[in-house]
Design a protein around this motif. Structure first.
Motif, PDB file in Angstrom:
ATOM      1  N   PHE A 181     -43.295  27.407   2.591  1.00  0.00           N
ATOM      2  CA  PHE A 181     -43.635  25.984   2.613  1.00  0.00           C
ATOM      3  C   PHE A 181     -45.219  25.677   2.884  1.00  0.00           C
ATOM      4  O   PHE A 181     -45.528  25.824   4.194  1.00  0.00           O
ATOM      5  CB  PHE A 181     -42.683  25.403   3.642  1.00  0.00           C
ATOM      6  N   LEU A 182     -45.940  25.850   1.784  1.00  0.00           N
ATOM      7  CA  LEU A 182     -47.543  25.852   1.909  1.00  0.00           C
ATOM      8  C   LEU A 182     -48.029  24.367   1.301  1.00  0.00           C
ATOM      9  O   LEU A 182     -47.357  23.861   0.352  1.00  0.00           O
ATOM     10  CB  LEU A 182     -47.933  26.898   1.155  1.00  0.00           C
ATOM     11  N   ASP A 183     -48.994  24.038   1.955  1.00  0.00           N
ATOM     12  CA  ASP A 183     -49.535  22.790   1.424  1.00  0.00           C
ATOM     13  C   ASP A 183     -50.235  22.908   0.310  1.00  0.00           C
ATOM     14  O   ASP A 183     -50.646  24.112  -0.318  1.00  0.00           O
ATOM     15  CB  ASP A 183     -50.468  22.036   2.639  1.00  0.00           C
ATOM     16  N   PRO A 184     -50.883  22.050  -0.539  1.00  0.00           N
ATOM     17  CA  PRO A 184     -51.521  22.271  -1.685  1.00  0.00           C
ATOM     18  C   PRO A 184     -52.835  23.030  -1.788  1.00  0.00           C
ATOM     19  O   PRO A 184     -53.197  23.537  -2.677  1.00  0.00           O
ATOM     20  CB  PRO A 184     -51.990  20.567  -2.198  1.00  0.00           C
ATOM     21  N   ASP A 185     -53.220  23.192  -0.472  1.00  0.00           N
ATOM     22  CA  ASP A 185     -54.502  24.109  -0.222  1.00  0.00           C
ATOM     23  C   ASP A 185     -54.138  25.501   0.057  1.00  0.00           C
ATOM     24  O   ASP A 185     -54.965  26.456  -0.011  1.00  0.00           O
ATOM     25  CB  ASP A 185     -55.406  23.473   0.930  1.00  0.00           C
ATOM     26  N   GLY A 186     -52.645  25.539  -0.015  1.00  0.00           N
ATOM     27  CA  GLY A 186     -52.419  27.143   0.310  1.00  0.00           C
ATOM     28  C   GLY A 186     -52.166  27.537   1.715  1.00  0.00           C
ATOM     29  O   GLY A 186     -51.807  28.604   2.200  1.00  0.00           O
ATOM     30  N   TYR A 187     -52.255  26.607   2.505  1.00  0.00           N
ATOM     31  CA  TYR A 187     -51.997  26.950   4.209  1.00  0.00           C
ATOM     32  C   TYR A 187     -50.722  26.593   4.558  1.00  0.00           C
ATOM     33  O   TYR A 187     -50.072  25.648   3.853  1.00  0.00           O
ATOM     34  CB  TYR A 187     -53.052  26.179   4.998  1.00  0.00           C
ATOM     35  N   PRO A 231     -59.896  33.034   8.428  1.00  0.00           N
ATOM     36  CA  PRO A 231     -61.374  33.019   8.710  1.00  0.00           C
ATOM     37  C   PRO A 231     -61.969  31.982   8.054  1.00  0.00           C
ATOM     38  O   PRO A 231     -62.961  31.297   8.781  1.00  0.00           O
ATOM     39  CB  PRO A 231     -62.005  34.431   8.027  1.00  0.00           C
ATOM     40  N   ASP A 232     -61.591  31.517   6.979  1.00  0.00           N
ATOM     41  CA  ASP A 232     -62.323  30.187   6.527  1.00  0.00           C
ATOM     42  C   ASP A 232     -61.871  29.116   7.253  1.00  0.00           C
ATOM     43  O   ASP A 232     -62.584  28.222   7.428  1.00  0.00           O
ATOM     44  CB  ASP A 232     -61.811  29.993   5.037  1.00  0.00           C
ATOM     45  N   LEU A 233     -60.750  28.884   8.020  1.00  0.00           N
ATOM     46  CA  LEU A 233     -60.588  27.683   8.796  1.00  0.00           C
ATOM     47  C   LEU A 233     -61.077  27.725  10.138  1.00  0.00           C
ATOM     48  O   LEU A 233     -61.686  27.048  10.579  1.00  0.00           O
ATOM     49  CB  LEU A 233     -58.930  27.665   9.071  1.00  0.00           C
ATOM     50  N   TYR A 242     -54.934  38.136   7.262  1.00  0.00           N
ATOM     51  CA  TYR A 242     -56.075  37.533   6.564  1.00  0.00           C
ATOM     52  C   TYR A 242     -57.582  37.680   7.376  1.00  0.00           C
ATOM     53  O   TYR A 242     -58.545  37.735   6.486  1.00  0.00           O
ATOM     54  CB  TYR A 242     -55.909  35.718   6.840  1.00  0.00           C
ATOM     55  N   ASP A 243     -57.615  38.018   8.367  1.00  0.00           N
ATOM     56  CA  ASP A 243     -58.671  38.432   9.212  1.00  0.00           C
ATOM     57  C   ASP A 243     -59.101  40.036   9.145  1.00  0.00           C
ATOM     58  O   ASP A 243     -60.123  39.995   9.729  1.00  0.00           O
ATOM     59  CB  ASP A 243     -58.856  37.738  10.733  1.00  0.00           C
ATOM     60  N   ARG A 244     -58.144  40.751   8.861  1.00  0.00           N
ATOM     61  CA  ARG A 244     -58.328  42.234   8.684  1.00  0.00           C
ATOM     62  C   ARG A 244     -58.796  42.955  10.063  1.00  0.00           C
ATOM     63  O   ARG A 244     -59.434  43.799  10.095  1.00  0.00           O
ATOM     64  CB  ARG A 244     -59.289  42.722   7.779  1.00  0.00           C
ATOM     65  N   LYS A 245     -58.148  42.367  11.091  1.00  0.00           N
ATOM     66  CA  LYS A 245     -58.633  42.584  12.452  1.00  0.00           C
ATOM     67  C   LYS A 245     -57.682  43.874  13.194  1.00  0.00           C
ATOM     68  O   LYS A 245     -56.634  43.826  12.689  1.00  0.00           O
ATOM     69  CB  LYS A 245     -58.722  41.421  13.479  1.00  0.00           C
TER      70      LYS A 245
END
Length: 712
Positions: free
Chosen positions: A571-577, A607-609, A640-643
């Motif tokens: 259940f992702l929004d149109p921007d993929g989040y 990271p982008d957010l 996503y952050d590879r931490k």
């Protein structure tokens, strides 16, 4: 891109090294080096699967001085989920294509590499180690084979099975060449046995999920436990009469735990195939979705608990259970604790199977599908509170932007959103929350044996799905609908980026590459050796051209299903989040003695957010934690952050983190060699198409001190 990321990573490491040396020489870093050497010889750290180490050289006071001690780059792409072993100063790991490597545990230098000649396409999350005097063996899965390797040389042991390997397609009571099975989690060693499960398809046909024990010396099958009971066996009456001949799965893909003292192995199982419509398996379906306690010597059932009756939602038990000793009424009780995709913790008396937390049976809706009969009740533990939200509401939809909120609200109102255990319907999307991946996942929890606090990292992601009625399609399209549509959808659109669209696949992949992937599987996708040559060729042509080719009459018929799923969809929004409000992932510390949460934090971020000010959202995370006597919790897991993170285990405070060359979707290990403690994690990334994949083992340690002079 891959080499530039690695270069950036090593440049960062150089800076960290220089800073660390400066701090130490200034007298600001007391490095208390222990003479202790301690191995990590079992998947999960111990047969009890506790993910716990008594090592304390790395602790709260010095963890900020961690540095990269060594790295080993496999030179491969494809992702890596392996939690390695370390025994006697040698680290044993797996590459993304399932080559087996032995490294010097203190330096990362290659000792030997074993290449079976098979290109592994499935996740391979660990290995097993067995020894008897000078006979030391690594037992490991490569696709459908179980290999026994000499731990010193890496060569197959000639007396084990056929030329050092056992074919797990055999001894399942069905034609071996058509059985799709891979050993994604390692087997459990008990005396001279290795006990294994396997990964099976979630569509029919699928092999049964038999639990099997093999002789570690000879590879001979010593016992089997039928998770789909045969006539005369306990649980046979919970299935239709002949289901044991045709039904599949109910398999152990998530690993197991062992009580060596009492000789009991604890085995979680997954759902039966087909996952989302069970008209051919009416009944409770023992021993699918069960925690099994088996006699490790004989395979006889001691007790079981079924968490989901007649599963229609793919609610597998996602990881091995943990064995620990709890307090009940002031007395110690040997317990087994099991996480779940639903966000529940189940706790039982290890010997009797008695629930240590009351389980409340609740009624749920009936199925509206012709030929289906959903279970009327499901059992839920009364405490602790679930570590993931249980129901999605309008108030918990995303507010990231007004446009994203409106999009989510419109789809939410058009869907079914009634919480857990609501049967799917035809034509209307149902929100599954926590999602199909689950809250808890295969990385497993960690338990601090001193405090009995369990640490569980959890996803909070909603998914959606619906069913469509099978119209009796024939030919190549029928093969697609029966084998592929469960993931890629009725119309081949998939659920990008996690499940790719197959539209226009001929522009990206060659026919030979597609054929190889279908036959052997890749990543989350199982292989389909059940397909005859004409079926496989017809399917590939259908994927490339859309032509629904008629198949030869000698093709193996596939089971017909009245209803099929339209495909997995996040259940992702149109921007993929995520189209829900944060948190999207959490890390939880729960006291097993009383069910109280010691702490709960959002875990991971995009990271982008974060760069736009939307920090601390949490994110999906795969791979588990390790907890130590040094007061620390080590975990990678965030995609996503590879931490790679280190938290204070008592408070959840972040004490240290670094960026890995690829996401650390694996559970780390820790060990000591020659007085120095190391922490190692496999960095493989590759969760979806947005991130590169690779295979690098990264070892961290405190700066080396010369004990004689006190200098580096």
């Amino acid at each position: 891109m891959r080499s530039s990321r690695l270069l950036s990573f090593f440049l960062l490491t150089t800076v960290v090294l220089a800073t660390t040396f400066t701090l130490h020489s200034a007298g600001t870093h007391p490095n208390n080096v222990s003479d202790e050497s301690r191995d990590w010889p079992v998947y999960g750290g111990s047969a009890e699967y506790q993910h716990y180490s008594p090592l304390a050289q790395i602790n709260r006071s010095n963890v900020k001085q961690l540095q990269v001690a060594w790295t080993y780059d496999t030179g491969e792409q494809g992702g890596l989920q392996t939690s390695p072993l370390e025994v006697g100063g040698v680290l044993y790991g797996i590459t993304p294509t399932q080559k087996i490597v032995a490294l010097e545990a203190a330096t990362g230098k290659l000792v030997w590499k074993f290449d079976s000649g098979i290109k592994g396409m499935q996740p391979d999350r660990g290995l097993s180690y067995w020894s008897d005097k000078d006979d030391k063996r690594i037992l490991v899965g490569v696709m459908n084979f179980l290999y026994a390797l000499d731990a010193t040389t890496g060569k197959p042991v000639p007396g084990f099975g056929a030329n050092g390997r056992v074919d797990l397609q055999e001894n399942l009571g069905r034609e071996p060449r058509f059985q799709s099975i891979a050993l994604t989690s390692p087997g459990m060693i008990y005396k001279d046995l290795i006990i294994v499960g396997g990964r099976n398809p979630e569509t029919l046909p699928a092999p049964p999920g038999d639990i099997r024990a093999y002789d570690v010396r000879t590879g001979k099958l010593r016992w089997s436990f039928h998770t789909i009971p045969h006539p005369g066996e306990f649980g046979y009456d919970t299935w239709p009469k002949d289901a044991w001949k045709t039904s599949g799965a109910a398999n152990n893909w998530a690993g197991m735990a062992l009580d060596r003292q009492h000789g009991i192995v604890y085995i979680p199982t997954g759902s039966a195939a087909f996952d989302f419509f069970g008209g051919d398996r009416i009944g409770d379906d023992l021993f699918a979705n069960c925690l099994l306690a088996l006699n490790a010597d004989t395979g006889e059932r001691i007790w079981h608990f079924q968490s989901v009756h007649h599963d229609l939602w793919d609610r597998d038990f996602p990881s091995a259970p943990v064995l620990t000793t709890l307090k009940r009424d002031g007395k110690p009780v040997d317990a087994v604790v099991q996480t779940s995709k639903q966000g529940f913790l189940f706790m039982f008396d290890r010997m009797t199977g008695k629930a240590l937390v009351p389980i409340e049976n609740r009624k749920y809706p009936a199925s509206t599908l012709t030929g289906e009969a959903a279970a009327t009740e499901q059992g839920l533990p009364t405490w602790p509170a679930p570590y993931a939200r249980q129901i999605l509401t309008e108030d918990t939809l995303t507010t990231r932007t007004p446009e994203a909120h409106k999009w989510a609200l419109d789809r939410f109102r058009a869907s079914i959103h009634e919480g857990q255990y609501v049967p799917f319907r035809v034509g209307t999307e149902t929100i599954v929350f926590p999602g199909f991946d689950g809250a808890a996942e295969w990385g497993g929890p960690a338990v601090d044996t001193d405090t009995n606090v369990i640490y569980v990292n959890s996803n909070e992601m909603a998914w959606t799905a619906s069913l469509f009625e099978d119209k009796g399609e024939r030919g190549a399209k029928a093969i697609y609908l029966s084998q592929c549509a469960v993931c890629h959808g009725e119309n081949m659109h998939g659920a990008p980026p996690d499940i790719p669209s197959l539209a226009g696949i001929g522009d990206r992949r060659s026919p030979a590459d597609i054929t190889t992937t279908v036959r052997g599987g890749k990543g989350r996708m199982p292989g389909f050796p059940n397909l005859y040559e004409d079926q496989l060729n017809g399917l590939v042509e259908f994927l490339l051209t859309g032509e629904n080719k008629e198949l030869a009459s000698n093709g193996q018929p596939l089971p017909g299903m009245k209803y099929r799923i339209t495909g997995y969809r996040r259940f992702l929004d149109p921007d993929g989040y995520p189209a829900i409000a944060p948190p999207w992932g959490t890390l939880n510390a729960i006291d097993l003695n009383n069910g109280e949460y010691k702490w709960k934090i959002n875990f991971g971020e995009y990271p982008d957010l974060a760069a736009k000010g939307m920090k601390n959202t949490g994110s999906e995370n795969y791979g588990g934690p390790v907890v130590t006597a040094g007061g620390l919790l080590f975990i990678g897991a965030t995609n996503y952050d590879r931490k790679f993170h280190v938290f204070d285990k008592s408070t959840g405070e972040l004490l240290w983190e670094t960026t890995l060359p690829f996401a650390g979707n694996a559970t780390p290990i820790t060990y000591a060699v020659n007085g120095r403690q190391y922490v190692v994690i496999a960095a493989g990334g590759g969760k979806d198409s947005r991130w590169p994949s690779g295979g690098v083992y990264v070892a961290f340690a405190l700066p080396q001190t010369d004990k004689a002079s006190g200098q580096k």
